[in-house]
Design a protein around this motif. Sequence first.
Motif, PDB file in Angstrom:
ATOM      1  N   ASP A  75       4.674   9.920  -0.156  1.00 46.66           N
ATOM      2  CA  ASP A  75       4.299   9.868  -1.568  1.00 46.66           C
ATOM      3  C   ASP A  75       3.479   8.624  -1.912  1.00 46.66           C
ATOM      4  OD1 ASP A  75       6.174   7.834  -1.536  1.00 46.66           O
ATOM      5  OD2 ASP A  75       7.591   8.839  -2.882  1.00 46.66           O
ATOM      6  N   GLY A  76       3.163   7.810  -0.919  1.00 49.00           N
ATOM      7  CA  GLY A  76       2.320   6.640  -1.149  1.00 49.00           C
ATOM      8  C   GLY A  76       3.037   5.433  -1.722  1.00 49.00           C
ATOM      9  N   THR A  77       4.352   5.493  -1.794  1.00 49.06           N
ATOM     10  CA  THR A  77       5.084   4.366  -2.374  1.00 49.06           C
ATOM     11  C   THR A  77       5.537   3.350  -1.328  1.00 49.06           C
ATOM     12  OG1 THR A  77       7.164   5.602  -2.270  1.00 49.06           O
ATOM     13  CG2 THR A  77       5.898   5.741  -4.336  1.00 49.06           C
ATOM     14  N   ALA A  78       5.454   3.697  -0.058  1.00 45.75           N
ATOM     15  CA  ALA A  78       5.827   2.739   0.999  1.00 45.75           C
ATOM     16  C   ALA A  78       4.814   1.594   0.997  1.00 45.75           C
ATOM     17  CB  ALA A  78       5.843   3.439   2.357  1.00 45.75           C
ATOM     18  N   PRO A  79       5.208   0.434   1.485  1.00 46.19           N
ATOM     19  CA  PRO A  79       4.256  -0.678   1.568  1.00 46.19           C
ATOM     20  C   PRO A  79       3.039  -0.278   2.410  1.00 46.19           C
ATOM     21  CG  PRO A  79       6.492  -1.426   2.045  1.00 46.19           C
ATOM     22  CD  PRO A  79       6.537   0.065   1.979  1.00 46.19           C
ATOM     23  N   GLN A  96       2.545   2.305   5.658  1.00 48.77           N
ATOM     24  CA  GLN A  96       1.677   3.480   5.598  1.00 48.77           C
ATOM     25  C   GLN A  96       0.649   3.454   6.735  1.00 48.77           C
ATOM     26  OE1 GLN A  96       0.307   4.909   1.675  1.00 48.77           O
ATOM     27  NE2 GLN A  96       1.494   3.188   0.835  1.00 48.77           N
ATOM     28  N   ARG A 135      -5.549  -3.405   1.054  1.00 46.68           N
ATOM     29  CA  ARG A 135      -4.314  -3.824   0.382  1.00 46.68           C
ATOM     30  C   ARG A 135      -3.526  -4.814   1.230  1.00 46.68           C
ATOM     31  NH1 ARG A 135      -1.488   1.525  -1.146  1.00 46.68           N
ATOM     32  NH2 ARG A 135       0.155   0.099  -1.795  1.00 46.68           N
TER      33      ARG A 135
END
Length: 196
Positions: free
Chosen positions: A79-83, A87, A139
């Motif tokens: 879901d893209g919420t991991a650091p 990812q 990021r």
Amino acid sequence: MSDAEKPEPDLRLRLVDVGVELLAREGLGALTLREIARRAGVSHGAPRRYFPTHLELLSAIARRGFTDLAGRVTTALGDGTAPPRAQLTGLGHAYLRFALDNPAMYELMFRHDLLESGHLRLRETSLPLFGVLVELVGRVRPDADARAVAGALWANLHGIAQLWRWGSLQLATGEDDFVPLLRTALDAHLGPEPGR
């Protein structure tokens, strides 16, 4: 045009399906228009209705590979919420697993000397994958040229995939799993993982 001369609507898809299967079973050298047509049960000229050149058919087959790889990457990213570092680890693992599970498709996908990347929306399928890599690297490493670091990391992953498939890395490193090499590649391009 008689009914016998009209192109079959599903023939384009069937030709790509046959090409994907032939590639997986027999490798890149087996992908000729004539052999794909034969296995699809059509005349050797039939594929030209949809793919005027051999390169266009190869590009359509490669597009299928990029779509598959994109699906695997999407699953790995969750879901893209991991650091972002986690990812990138998932993306790298999915990339290497795809390369090792699909060696002939993987080879075709990156043989731009054999593909018409400007046709059949191949770039629309392949470039977004690199964009995801660039965004995640940016990021993790906001201080660096994310595109250059992502390119170097991708080249490193590509090298790991090739050398692992040939058995060279296992011989040289004594490893029986590519994960430590993936971790080392990420450390080399992103800096050491915090807390490790």
